[in-house]
Design a protein around this motif. Structure first.
Motif, PDB file in Angstrom:
ATOM      1  N   VAL A 199       0.863  -1.183   0.000  1.00 50.20           N
ATOM      2  CA  VAL A 199       0.000   0.000   0.000  1.00 50.20           C
ATOM      3  C   VAL A 199       0.899   1.232   0.000  1.00 50.20           C
ATOM      4  N   HIS A 216      -0.965   7.968   1.460  1.00 50.50           N
ATOM      5  CA  HIS A 216      -2.053   7.913   0.484  1.00 50.50           C
ATOM      6  C   HIS A 216      -2.241   9.277  -0.192  1.00 50.50           C
ATOM      7  N   THR A 241       6.085   2.331  -0.904  1.00 50.75           N
ATOM      8  CA  THR A 241       5.052   1.493  -0.314  1.00 50.75           C
ATOM      9  C   THR A 241       5.536   0.846   0.979  1.00 50.75           C
ATOM     10  N   VAL A 291       1.182  -4.500   4.085  1.00 46.74           N
ATOM     11  CA  VAL A 291       0.117  -4.734   5.058  1.00 46.74           C
ATOM     12  C   VAL A 291      -0.243  -6.213   5.001  1.00 46.74           C
ATOM     13  N   ARG A 340      -0.957  -1.055   9.901  1.00 41.37           N
ATOM     14  CA  ARG A 340       0.385  -0.691   9.443  1.00 41.37           C
ATOM     15  C   ARG A 340       1.323  -0.423  10.624  1.00 41.37           C
ATOM     16  N   SER A 398       2.968  -6.228   9.400  1.00 39.27           N
ATOM     17  CA  SER A 398       2.727  -5.140   8.436  1.00 39.27           C
ATOM     18  C   SER A 398       3.831  -4.097   8.546  1.00 39.27           C
ATOM     19  N   SER A 402      -4.550   6.679   7.840  1.00 40.68           N
ATOM     20  CA  SER A 402      -3.911   5.762   6.888  1.00 40.68           C
ATOM     21  C   SER A 402      -4.447   4.346   7.028  1.00 40.68           C
ATOM     22  N   ASP A 423      -5.762   1.791   4.148  1.00 43.25           N
ATOM     23  CA  ASP A 423      -5.153   0.478   3.920  1.00 43.25           C
ATOM     24  C   ASP A 423      -6.235  -0.602   3.831  1.00 43.25           C
ATOM     25  N   TRP A 481      -7.657  -0.569   0.494  1.00 44.90           N
ATOM     26  CA  TRP A 481      -6.753  -1.205  -0.470  1.00 44.90           C
ATOM     27  C   TRP A 481      -6.879  -2.716  -0.411  1.00 44.90           C
TER      28      TRP A 481
END
Length: 659
Positions: A87, A91, A129, A132, A234, A239, A295, A299, A302
């Motif tokens: 991810v 972002h 990136t 995750v 994250r 992750s 965030s 995630d 995503w």
């Protein structure tokens, strides 16, 4: 510096095969995606195919191990697959929002339809990136399932090929997002419970997850949930873990003065090191600021996109892929403690949040200043201490004996500190942090603390601390393993620049209470065998980085923790207007239906702060709230199946709670 070394901690998006590596990390020309013909834009079929392939490479979805099949309730079996995707470290829409916030502190959060929607150029696919990690648990229903899952166990295929094979199981149709339930764990800083070992599925009522998989609860359409998704947020678990080791790899200059910070020799070399450390502190602070709820929810989106839209371009329109590109929110999401804070961010920032949002002890005290939050929480901590000592009155003398023993050693320069196996130092203040667990159910958490206290001394006749006690302290206090909890805990209350810096709010609140009320001062109360010494609660303190906990101590970590405490430009996490809109408080057309188990005596979340938010006109007016003192903050662990079943019924309106 840290940014130059960031490549050491971000994902290498190459597959396990021998294809040439591409993109920003390797300084080469991308394998796909030559600049678009301006007349074609990104809407031509050829460009969309290129974007799809580029997104697959960027997302790098892998199933990192062959699936594990376990027996479970009703003589059934379940399969657990372990996934990783890449991810963006930051972002795209958050980057734009940060620019807007610099103009106006009070600007509304702009909700985002597709978190991958801006990925339509070479530049976007070169963003750094992180990984995750998440697990998916589902039932093995028939022999076809058995054959399919067996094919995923083929050791000859790569993790990426295994993931592609998993997604092809649907035979042309995508995974149904409405039949998945997402779990957001508490923290922040700890990985999610693992299926089987940390989340029982032994019976249909052994956990909330078993209730979801065995049909005790269903989505808003009355369909059972097919998949339970457990995500390591994250920086936690697997992750792209944040710990001292990974920080040393990413920001080596941060630790240059760990062995010589107090040197009086201000040579040119030392001054250069100080400058490098200062730069690394700034870089690491901005890096860790990307590990908050704003965030985390992106995630999660995503992850959903990787499962339901693996072959749809981010720029696709409804007319291009009829039906497939319509909003497909999670069927439900369950937020425990901090996970509930994340759900509030979901409702604030994502245009199509989960269809059901279930909160367990997790409504954030938005609109309440940080210092007031901790002023309230210290009083709740005191109340839990009173209940503990009512259950174990003999521990008043036992706790005071331990505190006096440690204070005596701390005050004698000739005595070495009490070293723990982890390398940390057992001080009186660190010992009192055992109170973090007081907010669980008395039957387990109280008894556990009592057993630790009972193990303190080798015998009743001397003050020598036992090795078993020192090992228990290390086991019970996991800040060394989860430094994000220490570094970012107070930032979960920092809701935009207007909130200001956190400035060790819990510590300043404690110092105020201790200076005005002796019953909060352990140096005073420990002198008597009759006066209870109060354990601390869910609080972090600046002194934790000064030797008490080895992995968050020394100069670099001290500077980093102070920098985060002084940071005052935090982005917004919550938006009252967006939450009311998502919950249908004004329009009566909710995108999400929500219910909350709110624990009256919760030590971690102030009950009165919650009530301000769910009242008429409040941001969470649309959440149906079940107030109970039957459970403590650990209710989901203690009786998760019954609690979640009740919350789902509340959200659907099939029971009258509140009455």
């Amino acid at each position: 510096g840290g940014i130059r070394n960031l490549a050491a901690s971000v994902t290498d998006n190459s597959d396990d095969d021998d294809e040439p590596r591409t993109g920003w990390l390797h300084n080469t020309e991308p394998k796909y995606f030559t600049p678009a013909n301006p007349s074609e834009g990104t809407s031509s079929p050829a460009m969309k195919r290129l974007i799809i392939e580029k997104m697959k490479d960027y997302r790098n979805h892998r199933i990192i191990n062959p699936p594990a099949i376990h027996p479970c309730a009703d003589n059934r079996r379940m399969m657990v697959t372990e996934h990783k995707i890449a991810v963006p470290l930051y972002h795209v829409d958050l980057e734009l929002a940060a620019t807007t916030a610099s103009v106006s502190d009070e600007s509304s959060i702009v909700t985002v339809d597709r978190v991958d929607g801006a990925f339509n150029s070479n530049e976007s696919f070169q963003r750094p990136t992180i990984d995750v990690y998440f697990t998916i648990t589902e039932l093995v229903s028939n022999t076809a399932d058995e054959r399919f899952f067996a094919s995923l166990a083929d050791l000859a295929i790569t993790p990426r090929q295994r993931a592609e094979k998993y997604l092809q199981r649907q035979k042309g149709s995508s995974i149904d997002a409405s039949r998945m339930i997402l779990y957001l764990q508490g923290g922040p800083g700890y990985g999610c419970a693992a299926p089987v070992s940390g989340l029982s599925l032994a019976s249909t009522k052994s956990s909330w997850a078993s209730s979801a998989l065995f049909g005790d609860i269903s989505n808003l359409d009355g369909k059972t949930f097919e998949r339970v998704v457990l995500m390591d947020q994250r920086g936690t678990g697997r992750s792209s873990t944040i710990c001292k080791q990974t920080l040393q790899k990413s920001f080596p200059d941060l630790f240059l003065l760990d062995e010589c910070a107090s040197s009086e020799d201000e040579s040119a070399g030392l001054q250069l090191k100080r400058a490098k450390v200062a730069k690394a502190v700034t870089e690491a602070t901005e890096y860790l600021a990307k590990f908050r709820a704003d965030s985390i929810v992106r995630d999660a989106e995503w992850i959903k996109a990787a499962l339901i839209r693996p072959s749809i371009a981010p720029t696709a329109m409804e007319e291009d892929v009829p039906g497939d590109n319509l909003p497909q929110p999670w069927g439900a999401a369950l937020g425990q403690s901090f996970g509930g804070f994340c759900l509030m961010t979901y409702l604030s920032a994502i245009s199509h949040p989960p269809k059901m949002c279930l909160f367990t002890g997790g409504i954030a005290p938005m609109n309440t200043p940080l210092r007031e939050v901790y002023d309230r929480l210290w009083l709740r901590v005191k109340e839990r201490n009173v209940r503990y000592y009512e259950a174990y009155p003999g521990d008043i003398a036992g706790v005071n004996r331990i505190v006096k023993r440690l204070l005596l050693q701390e005050s004698d320069p000739s005595q070495p500190p009490v070293k723990l196996p982890s390398g940390g130092i057992l001080t009186a203040r660190r010992f009192l942090q055992l109170g973090l667990a007081l907010g669980g159910s008395p039957g387990s958490s109280f008894a556990n603390i009592h057993s630790v206290i009972n193990s303190a001394f080798l015998n009743d006749n001397d003050d020598e601390l036992s090795g078993a006690f020192l090992r228990r302290i290390d086991h019970e206090q996991s800040f060394d393993d989860a430094p994000l909890y220490f570094l970012l805990h107070e930032s979960i209350y920092a809701d935009g620049p207007s909130s200001g810096a956190t400035n060790w709010g819990a510590h300043s609140s404690y110092e105020h209470y201790a200076s005005t009320n002796p019953e909060f001062d352990y140096r005073v109360t420990s002198k008597s065998d009759e006066t209870p010494t109060l354990f601390f609660g869910e609080m972090v303190f600046p002194w934790m980085a000064h030797g008490d906990f080895a992995s968050v101590s020394q100069h670099g970590m001290q500077m980093l923790s102070e920098s985060l405490a002084k940071k005052s430009d935090w982005p917004r996490l919550f938006d009252a207007s967006n939450m009311r809109k998502a919950l249908g408080s004004d329009t009566k057309s909710p995108k999400s239906k929500a219910a909350s188990a709110t624990y009256y005596g919760d030590m971690y979340v102030d009950f009165n702060c919650v009530m301000k938010l769910i009242q008429r006109g409040g941001p969470l007016e649309g959440v149906k709230v079940w107030v109970t003192n039957e459970y403590q903050h650990s209710g989901l662990r203690d009786d998760g199946a019954n609690i979640v079943c009740k919350l789902v019924s509340m959200a659907k309106g099939s029971i009258h709670v509140p009455s």
